[in-house]
Design an enzyme around this catalytic site. Structure first.
Site, PDB file in Angstrom:
ATOM      1  N   GLU A 300      16.613 -89.253  29.186  1.00  0.00           N
ATOM      2  CA  GLU A 300      16.900 -90.324  28.871  1.00  0.00           C
ATOM      3  C   GLU A 300      18.618 -90.711  28.854  1.00  0.00           C
ATOM      4  O   GLU A 300      19.100 -91.114  27.777  1.00  0.00           O
ATOM      5  CB  GLU A 300      16.377 -90.967  27.321  1.00  0.00           C
ATOM      6  CG  GLU A 300      14.710 -90.790  27.349  1.00  0.00           C
ATOM      7  CD  GLU A 300      14.288 -90.868  26.090  1.00  0.00           C
ATOM      8  OE1 GLU A 300      13.120 -91.519  25.978  1.00  0.00           O
ATOM      9  OE2 GLU A 300      14.705 -90.423  25.070  1.00  0.00           O
TER      10      GLU A 300
HETATM   11  C1  TNX Z   1      10.806 -89.797  24.191  1.00  0.00           C
HETATM   12  S1  TNX Z   1      10.019 -87.194  25.342  1.00  0.00           S
HETATM   13  C2  TNX Z   1      11.681 -88.876  24.004  1.00  0.00           C
HETATM   14  C3  TNX Z   1      12.300 -88.667  22.495  1.00  0.00           C
HETATM   15  C4  TNX Z   1      11.512 -89.361  21.631  1.00  0.00           C
HETATM   16  C5  TNX Z   1       9.945 -89.644  22.169  1.00  0.00           C
HETATM   17  C6  TNX Z   1       9.082 -90.350  21.276  1.00  0.00           C
HETATM   18  C7  TNX Z   1      11.567 -87.170  25.517  1.00  0.00           C
HETATM   19  C8  TNX Z   1      12.156 -86.077  26.433  1.00  0.00           C
HETATM   20  N1  TNX Z   1      12.455 -88.064  24.884  1.00  0.00           N
HETATM   21  O1  TNX Z   1      13.685 -88.960  22.212  1.00  0.00           O
HETATM   22  O2  TNX Z   1      11.579 -88.880  20.514  1.00  0.00           O
HETATM   23  O3  TNX Z   1       9.895 -90.267  23.349  1.00  0.00           O
HETATM   24  O4  TNX Z   1       7.796 -90.155  21.609  1.00  0.00           O
END
Ligand code: TNX
Length: 482
Positions: A300
């Site tokens: 992300e």
């Molecule tokens: C996605 S999974 C994220 C996290 C959040 C999560 C909540 C991932 C690599 N990144 O930053 O906490 O979703 O479900």
């Protein structure tokens, strides 16, 4: 349980051969002989409180008791066998880890009162026969996000102790994110003192001292659990950016962040100081971590352009290799140049692989499977679950259990194993951790350990129900519907 095939062992063992008419009953005169000091001591510590028996550790084969023998290597290093006859239980393995797993199986063959902390009535009977068992995957993991909400070492130790009972052998600690930095770093002290002083909702946060972290690593190692530390970069870094203005592109430190948005922060990719920062942090984390992996996040990074992301990853991944560790990253690292042995952790859907995963596969990365619609422990079980998220769907116990890791990726893909992450945006207390983790983590443990042909939901569900009294003895506040 009258015969061995009526067992409720989770994960289900690869081979079970009952010997009807034979059983072992642990008596007060029993002794333990072990080739592994740690496995012998662990078994004695688990059995003495509920039985009240002295269970001395002895050097010669006991006339009555339990033997843990280091035998010739099995086909798999974690393989063990367990023989139960009238006077003796004998566990054999080529490794201490295998003996530890054999011990877990034996403890699950005993009545559930074996989990009680005080003397119980018995009898301590194990049905006769033989088990031969080995894992499907070498990497069987859980992840705990201690950044969004901080949990102290006592809580994490308890988490480790419980998951080790299900033959899980990796705890991935998500140590840094926008909301908090959780590990003291000598060269950058404000990471912990400033970056660690916040969490979701604005509570005080916290961090682990180097000594606390090292103690946790040791505690986990005694249970054959490897700690994988994650320092998430270049996004998910507001806590670090708030502690050190020079890491920001504009040189201005943002305020601490206590919300639950993602994708707004980034280390400055153009500044040299960023790479000194990463090198020194990784160096300290590597020095404190005997396990082979360092996780560098990489998910992300929506405030970093794709070009900057690759530039950053091309410089940062070799720093992990130089520190003597193997890179793990969320599967968005797929397109960035690969370091030897790299593992990409897939957190997309089990139904629809994406381009980043394909890029990782094309480069020959090993894949760690954490499909978010199957094993995200922070997803609600159903609409009525009071905490948790639902962006990847509702995940009841059957959904977590009923899939085959081999079917997600194209044939020939190198699957390292399966890991179940617990993100903690909505998780505030140890009881919250329990409710989301049990019984879904045992389901994932069986998925990662047991052969696919031995896994059958109705059978698993019945075995799981037999674990409820164990969880109750341990004080686990499990989710009771499945
Ligand atoms: C996605 S999974 C994220 C996290 C959040 C999560 C909540 C991932 C690599 N990144 O930053 O906490 O979703 O479900």
């Amino acid at each position: 349980m009258t015969t061995l095939d009526a067992h409720a062992v989770v994960p289900v063992p690869a081979e079970v051969h009952p010997e009807p008419g034979v059983s072992f009953q642990l008596r007060p005169d029993a002794a333990i002989r072990s080739d592994s000091a740690s496995a012998g001591a662990y078994l004695a510590e688990r059995l003495r409180p509920p039985t009240g028996y002295p269970l001395p550790l002895v050097d010669a084969p006991p006339a009555h008791g339990i033997e843990l023998l280091r035998a010739g290597a099995g086909v798999h290093p974690e393989e063990y066998s367990l023989w139960v006859d009238a006077e003796r239980v004998t566990i054999r393995s080529g490794t201490d880890a295998g003996l530890f797993y054999g011990v877990q199986t034996l403890l699950q063959l005993l009545p559930s009162t074996v989990e009680a902390g005080t003397v119980q009535a018995g009898p301590w009977t194990v049905p006769g026969g033989r088990i031969v068992d080995r894992p499907r995957y070498a990497y069987r993991g859980a992840m705990l996000d201690v950044s969004r909400h901080f949990f102290g070492v006592e809580v994490v130790r308890r988490f480790v102790d419980r998951l080790s009972r299900y033959k899980i052998n990796v705890l991935h600690l998500h140590l840094s994110d926008d909301q908090g930095w959780r590990l003291a770093v000598d060269a950058w002290p404000r990471l912990a003192t400033v970056g660690g002083a916040s969490q979701v909702g604005g509570g005080g946060g916290g961090h682990y001292s180097r000594e606390e972290y090292a103690g946790l690593v040791e505690y986990a190692a005694a249970r054959h659990v490897t700690i994988v530390p994650e320092i998430d970069m270049p996004g998910h870094t507001n806590a670090a950016l708030s502690a050190y203005p020079e890491l920001n592109a504009d040189g201005i430190a943002p305020p601490p962040y206590t919300g639950v948005d993602v994708g707004f922060s980034s280390l400055s990719v153009d500044k040299e100081v960023t790479y000194r920062f990463v090198r020194e942090v990784i160096g300290e984390v590597a020095a404190l971590t005997p396990g082979p992996y360092i996780h560098i996040g990489g998910d992300e990074a929506q405030s970093t352009t794709p070009e900057d992301y690759r530039t950053f990853m091309d410089r940062v991944q070799p720093l992990v290799t130089a520190a003597g560790k193997t890179v793990i990253g969320w599967h968005q690292i797929g397109p960035a140049a690969r370091e030897p042995g790299r593992i990409a952790q897939y957190w997309g859907s089990s139904e629809s692989p994406d381009d980043d995963l394909r890029a990782a596969l094309a480069q020959g990365d090993r894949i760690l499977l954490s499909p978010s619609n199957r094993v995200y422990l922070d997803m609600k079980y159903d609409a009525a679950t009071p905490i948790g998220l639902d962006w990847a769907g509702h995940i009841d116990v059957r959904t977590a259990y009923d899939w085959d890791p081999a079917e997600i990726l194209p044939a020939g893909a190198d699957v390292a194993g399966v890991e179940a992450p617990l993100w903690t945006e909505t998780v505030e207390t140890p009881a919250d951790i329990d409710r989301l983790t049990y019984p879904r983590l045992p389901a994932v443990a069986e998925l990662a350990w047991s052969p696919q042909r031995s896994r059958y939901w109705p059978d698993f569900r019945a075995r799981l129900a037999a674990h409820e009294p164990r969880w109750a003895h341990l004080g686990i506040e499990f989710h009771p519907e499945y």
